[in-house]
Design a protein around this motif. Structure first.
Motif, PDB file in Angstrom:
ATOM      1  N   LYS B 345      34.245  53.726  46.709  1.00  8.65           N
ATOM      2  CA  LYS B 345      33.751  53.064  47.806  1.00  8.65           C
ATOM      3  C   LYS B 345      32.402  52.835  47.786  1.00  8.65           C
ATOM      4  O   LYS B 345      31.617  54.141  47.638  1.00  8.65           O
ATOM      5  CB  LYS B 345      34.387  53.337  49.297  1.00  8.65           C
ATOM      6  N   ILE B 375      40.590  52.440  41.995  1.00  3.76           N
ATOM      7  CA  ILE B 375      39.737  51.457  42.292  1.00  3.76           C
ATOM      8  C   ILE B 375      39.555  51.601  43.963  1.00  3.76           C
ATOM      9  O   ILE B 375      40.471  51.056  44.391  1.00  3.76           O
ATOM     10  CB  ILE B 375      39.997  50.039  41.902  1.00  3.76           C
ATOM     11  N   TRP B 376      38.520  52.029  44.490  1.00  6.90           N
ATOM     12  CA  TRP B 376      38.434  52.245  45.893  1.00  6.90           C
ATOM     13  C   TRP B 376      37.510  51.032  46.334  1.00  6.90           C
ATOM     14  O   TRP B 376      37.163  51.054  47.632  1.00  6.90           O
ATOM     15  CB  TRP B 376      37.699  53.513  46.392  1.00  6.90           C
ATOM     16  N   ASN B 378      36.434  46.861  46.537  1.00  2.00           N
ATOM     17  CA  ASN B 378      37.184  45.595  46.186  1.00  2.00           C
ATOM     18  C   ASN B 378      36.256  44.846  45.560  1.00  2.00           C
ATOM     19  O   ASN B 378      36.525  44.157  44.814  1.00  2.00           O
ATOM     20  CB  ASN B 378      37.780  44.999  47.612  1.00  2.00           C
ATOM     21  N   ASP B 379      34.780  44.970  45.742  1.00  2.00           N
ATOM     22  CA  ASP B 379      33.927  44.198  45.258  1.00  2.00           C
ATOM     23  C   ASP B 379      33.445  44.925  43.823  1.00  2.00           C
ATOM     24  O   ASP B 379      32.447  45.209  43.511  1.00  2.00           O
ATOM     25  CB  ASP B 379      32.668  43.846  46.139  1.00  2.00           C
ATOM     26  N   ALA B 380      34.476  44.961  42.993  1.00  2.00           N
ATOM     27  CA  ALA B 380      34.209  45.516  41.700  1.00  2.00           C
ATOM     28  C   ALA B 380      35.476  45.187  40.810  1.00  2.00           C
ATOM     29  O   ALA B 380      36.432  44.514  41.204  1.00  2.00           O
ATOM     30  CB  ALA B 380      34.481  47.331  41.769  1.00  2.00           C
TER      31      ALA B 380
END
Lengths: 193, 446
Positions: B345, B375-376, B378-380
């Motif tokens: 995150k 994947i922690w 979301n903008d990734a």
């Protein structure tokens, strides 16, 4: 192809593939493992998974395809939407046993993270003991593409509408693979609920 | 000439003996004892390769080197020179190879460091020397990016380590030539536990490479190294390994890099030898814009299990990672890719791409892929892909119609398969790789 729609409610499912199988898995939360056993020569399986988790949902879905017989073929597509504070864990395992020569299997996992609190774990796995095989998997985890959103908004739709369009386009990639119209309508109805 | 050793088996007194023999400070002995305690407490890993055959009581944990330390090429034992020749390093290139450090048993026996680099403040010495000459630095960095209790084998290494390299590159210094170290195991049933620490200060550039070759033995041996790397802001470190241990060796290695703002870490890793290798070079992308890259090749032949992969931990925004893994299974060998991508995150705008390609050459062999992608944020964005295939009949037919034998054709296809990784290796390693692959492929018609 014989279609079957599965909303997993229990922890384990074991599905031996008798004829050619089309399987639609609709999942939201909870933990379940689905084993698809291709133990008869020449059989095909198409496995379509749709996951839509929201609120505090915690989903763990394991889809294992086992090729026990030669000349068996499978394709798996699992698409997931993760909203709010939900967490989604998807594991897709392809096992090709030694005797299962001339086998193909392809797995795709795609997960869309729709809120900044959503989380995902993608585990696409392969265990291959035969050599006359073609197998692959691909996984992606991402949020909505800003460029796609911008493009749609430049065509006059609002941000919310643009996102809805992108999400339905995402889901339709899976739904369009259902070649039985009745089943497709049934799945669409179930998704709307 | 028999060298001093601690005998078979591991106990507190063995650890104390090693520390006393090396005249180590008290804090280092404390690290070692802590390592021993954790090693004894931890179970063998329940995943990965089968390690049950390792008999820890039959291993010798420390052997004093028989050869004396030398800095002149002429003083280097003929045996070691032969190893260099077998690997095929041209005489002329040796002069260019910046500093050559080779490991004979658990100590460095040969080292030469280019003077101009020494003038720039570059330190390249054995870890044992570093403990004596730069204790503060060793104390500051050791056991930090890989804590003593990280895993059973890092704990074992912390308890009994000996040898390995210490590299310090000051701010802004860019080393054009790779630093090289050659490792070999040379006493039967002797486990080698080297410890490497690389510190690249702000804006510096260094390429460290190690190659392994080992003579033949009957009994199983264990190699459990720990490599810790610190890539400071805007620095770039490349670490290249060509591992070709003899096929009775358990190679259980922990390698991890800590990468700060806009720093760059590249692991190039080729695993050809050993009985079992478990190695997952990792990078922790801790600073904004940090980059990590792993390019690896694994070849698993008869009796071998290569359980290798990479770990990318994204902690900061706009960090990028790329993992490319190519594996070949033949002759009943098994190769597994095992990897982790973790995007935490807050690591906004991060991107990770993982590509695993496997080639399976006969029906007795096996290949697996076990990636985990967490994947922690979301903008990734994460992309992962893996394929398994065999050498195509039509490819072989085409090459054979051009006059190649089946073995040659197969070797050519396999060399083409690994080429994207090989071309990232330093020149001499690339040449070596192609030669080693051809050697592996001889008589492997499936």
């Amino acid at each position: 192809m014989k279609w079957q729609v599965l909303k997993p409610t229990k922890a384990n499912y074991y599905l031996p593939v008798e004829g050619n199988l089309g399987l639609v898995i609709l999942a939201k939360s909870g933990k379940s493992e689905i084993i698809i056993d291709l133990d008869k020569e020449g059989k095909h399986a198409l496995i379509l998974g749709l996951v839509d988790s929201d609120q505090q949902d915690n989903l763990e879905l394991i889809v294992t395809t086992i090729h026990n017989a030669p000349n068996t073929h499978a394709e798996t597509m699992i698409y997931g939407l993760v909203r709010d504070r939900a967490q989604v864990q998807i594991k897709g395992l392809i096992q090709i046993k030694k005797q299962a020569q001339r086998v193909t299997d392809f797995l795709t996992e795609r997960i869309l993270l729709l809120s900044d609190q959503s989380r995902a774990i993608a585990e696409p796995e392969l265990e291959i003991e035969a050599d006359e095989v073609r197998a692959s998997h691909a996984a992606t985890v991402a949020s909505i593409d800003k460029n796609e959103r911008f493009y749609l908004m430049s065509r006059g739709v609002t941000g919310v509408q643009a996102e809805q369009l992108i999400v339905s386009g995402f889901i339709n990639q899976v739904i369009n693979r259902i070649d039985d119209v009745k089943i497709r309508q049934q799945v669409c109805l179930m998704l709307k609920k | 000439m028999p060298a001093f050793n601690t005998g078979k088996g591991l106990s507190e007194s063995v650890v104390r003996t090693i520390s006393r023999k090396k005249q180590e400070p008290e804090w280092l002995l404390a690290y070692r004892l802590k390592g021993l305690e954790i090693f004894l407490a931890k179970e063998l890993p329940q995943w990965g390769a089968d390690l049950k055959a390792i008999n820890f009581d039959e291993l010798t944990y420390y052997v004093d080197p028989a050869a004396k330390k030398s800095r002149q090429w002429a003083d280097v034992p003929q045996e070691i020179k032969n190893t260099f020749d077998k690997i095929g390093i041209p005489e002329a290139e040796k002069k260019f190879l910046a500093g050559v450090e080779s490991q004979y048993d658990s100590e460095m026996v040969y080292g030469s460091l280019k003077n101009d680099w020494a003038d720039q403040g570059v330190i390249f010495c054995s870890m044992d020397e570093a403990v004596k000459l730069y204790p503060e630095m060793v104390k500051k960095y050791m056991n930090t990016v890989i804590p003593i209790g990280d895993n059973k084998f890092s704990a074992l290494n912390s308890a009994v380590w000996s040898g390995g390299s210490f590299v310090y590159v000051p701010k802004g210094v860019r080393l054009e030539q790779p630093l090289q170290a050659y490792f070999r195991i040379n006493t039967s049933q002797f486990g080698q536990f080297e410890r490497t620490l690389i510190i690249a200060e702000e804006g510096s550039v260094v390429h460290y490479s190690e190659g392994c070759s080992a003579p033949q033995y009957s009994a199983s041996s264990l190699h459990a190294a720990v490599v810790e790397i610190f890539v400071k802001s805007r620095a770039r470190v490349q670490y290249t390994t060509v591992q070709n241990w003899y096929k009775n060796i358990y190679n259980l290695v922990t390698k991890r890099a800590w990468v700060e703002t806009r720093g760059e870490m590249i692991w190039t890793d080729a695993n050809l030898g050993s009985k079992v290798t478990m190695k997952y070079p990792s990078f922790v992308l801790a600073g904004e814009g940090a980059r990590g890259e792993t390019l690896s090749i694994a070849v698993a032949n008869a009796g071998q299990h290569q359980d290798v992969g990479s770990k990318a931990i994204h902690l900061a925004p706009n960090t990028k990672s790329l993992i490319v893994s190519k594996s070949i299974s033949l002759g009943g060998g098994r190769s597994s890719y095992r990897g982790l991508v973790q995007i935490n995150k807050g690591a906004k705008g991060s991107y990770s791409k993982v590509i695993c390609d496997a080639l399976i050459l006969d029906s007795r062999s096996r290949t697996d892929t076990y990636p985990k992608n967490r994947i922690w944020e979301n903008d990734a964005k994460l992309e992962h892909e893996a394929t398994v295939s065999k050498v195509g009949e039509e490819q072989l037919f085409y090459l054979m119609s051009r006059g190649l034998s089946e073995d040659q054709a197969r070797a050519m296809v396999v060399n083409g398969f690994i080429e994207p990784v090989v071309k990232q290796l330093p020149m001499e390693f690339a040449v070596e790789m192609n030669r080693l692959i051809e050697l592996q492929m001889e008589g492997s018609v499936g």
